[in-house]
Motif scaffolding. Structure first.
Motif, PDB file in Angstrom:
ATOM      1  N   ASP A 195      58.838  64.076  34.080  1.00  6.34           N
ATOM      2  CA  ASP A 195      58.950  62.796  33.387  1.00  6.34           C
ATOM      3  C   ASP A 195      59.881  61.819  34.101  1.00  6.34           C
ATOM      4  OD1 ASP A 195      57.267  63.696  31.391  1.00  6.34           O
ATOM      5  OD2 ASP A 195      58.909  64.440  30.132  1.00  6.34           O
ATOM      6  N   HIS A 196      60.451  62.241  35.226  1.00  9.84           N
ATOM      7  CA  HIS A 196      61.413  61.383  35.935  1.00  9.84           C
ATOM      8  C   HIS A 196      61.080  61.281  37.422  1.00  9.84           C
ATOM      9  CE1 HIS A 196      64.012  61.308  32.361  1.00  9.84           C
ATOM     10  NE2 HIS A 196      63.775  62.602  32.259  1.00  9.84           N
ATOM     11  N   ALA A 197      59.788  61.244  37.727  1.00  8.09           N
ATOM     12  CA  ALA A 197      59.362  61.108  39.118  1.00  8.09           C
ATOM     13  C   ALA A 197      59.734  59.723  39.641  1.00  8.09           C
ATOM     14  CB  ALA A 197      57.857  61.329  39.234  1.00  8.09           C
ATOM     15  N   ALA A 198      60.166  59.685  40.911  1.00 10.06           N
ATOM     16  CA  ALA A 198      60.597  58.408  41.495  1.00 10.06           C
ATOM     17  C   ALA A 198      60.233  58.366  42.975  1.00 10.06           C
ATOM     18  CB  ALA A 198      62.107  58.233  41.325  1.00 10.06           C
ATOM     19  N   GLY A 199      60.084  57.163  43.484  1.00  7.78           N
ATOM     20  CA  GLY A 199      59.839  56.977  44.900  1.00  7.78           C
ATOM     21  C   GLY A 199      58.376  57.132  45.279  1.00  7.78           C
ATOM     22  N   THR A 200      58.079  56.748  46.497  1.00  8.49           N
ATOM     23  CA  THR A 200      56.706  56.825  47.018  1.00  8.49           C
ATOM     24  C   THR A 200      56.615  57.679  48.281  1.00  8.49           C
ATOM     25  OG1 THR A 200      57.043  54.786  48.292  1.00  8.49           O
ATOM     26  CG2 THR A 200      56.117  54.554  46.070  1.00  8.49           C
ATOM     27  N   VAL A 201      57.745  58.152  48.774  1.00 10.57           N
ATOM     28  CA  VAL A 201      57.751  58.961  49.995  1.00 10.57           C
ATOM     29  C   VAL A 201      57.366  60.391  49.635  1.00 10.57           C
ATOM     30  CG1 VAL A 201      59.110  59.833  51.938  1.00 10.57           C
ATOM     31  CG2 VAL A 201      59.529  57.523  51.043  1.00 10.57           C
ATOM     32  N   THR A 202      56.202  60.825  50.090  1.00  7.86           N
ATOM     33  CA  THR A 202      55.732  62.180  49.810  1.00  7.86           C
ATOM     34  C   THR A 202      56.215  63.134  50.897  1.00  7.86           C
ATOM     35  OG1 THR A 202      53.689  61.913  51.071  1.00  7.86           O
ATOM     36  CG2 THR A 202      53.659  61.217  48.745  1.00  7.86           C
TER      37      THR A 202
END
Length: 215
Positions: A195-202
């Motif tokens: 529920d606290h995913a952040a950023g776009t760098v995989t």
């Protein structure tokens, strides 16, 4: 400036004229109690005396649920921070991509990779966490504890396979049982925060930047 959280040397001088502190000092493989617990006590006491208005303390997702001695010390340090009269925020994050990179690099010397089965992680780019921490350093309105994780959740086997393929390594992955209370805690998902995913760098993006194909 240099200071020593274990001996208290240089702490007061380092805090002179400082309004905010990001307390990222830690000793996961060494004197954890003297640095992460006692050192945090010394730092917070000095910060209060110096009139510091904000302290941000980076911690770890799962620190209250996964039975690991380093996590126990981090949990105690969280209590020190929370009970201090200095305004503070605790930022619990998931593992860094760089941590996994180092882990898999160490495995690259083995002919087979023993990987705990059905253990999921939600790794994060250090820069993503740095952005979060930087914003919280001046925001006194936020909650006392903030949780942040990477953009996706994957099993360790999936992360290892992606690393192996990117590096061109031909090593079979051998699933091993997640034995022990610590691994069971990871297997239960306590190291993730969907529920606290952040950023776009995989993970793939990080690998592409860390290990360019032309190398």
């Amino acid at each position: 400036m240099q200071l020593d959280l274990r001996s208290n040397e240089g702490i007061e001088a380092a805090l002179t004229g400082v309004t905010g502190v990001i307390h990222a000092a830690t000793a996961p493989m060494g004197a954890t109690a003297s640095v992460d617990v006692e050192g945090t006590e010394r730092l917070l006491d000095a910060a209060h005396g110096a009139g510091v208005s904000r302290v941000v303390y980076p911690s770890i997702v799962g620190v209250t649920q996964i039975p690991l001695s380093y996590y126990e010390h981090k949990r105690t340090a969280e209590t020190v921070v929370a009970e201090s009269p200095v305004s503070s925020v605790i930022v619990r994050s998931t593992q860094f991509y760089s941590f996994l990179g180092t882990l898999f690099e160490s495995l690259s010397k083995l002919s087979v990779w023993p990987i705990p089965s059905r253990v999921s992680l939600q790794p994060i780019a250090a820069a993503t966490l740095a952005d979060t921490i930087g914003g919280l350093a001046t925001d006194n309105s936020c909650d006392r504890t903030v949780t942040v994780g990477g953009p996706t959740i994957s099993t360790i086997s999936e992360l290892a396979a992606t690393f192996k393929d990117h590096r061109g390594l031909r090593r079979p992955i051998i699933p091993v049982p997640a034995l022990g209370a610590t691994l069971r805690g990871f297997r239960a998902g306590h190291a993730t925060c969907p529920d606290h995913a952040a950023g776009t760098v995989t993970w793939k993006h990080w690998l592409n930047n860390q290990y360019p194909e032309d190398e």
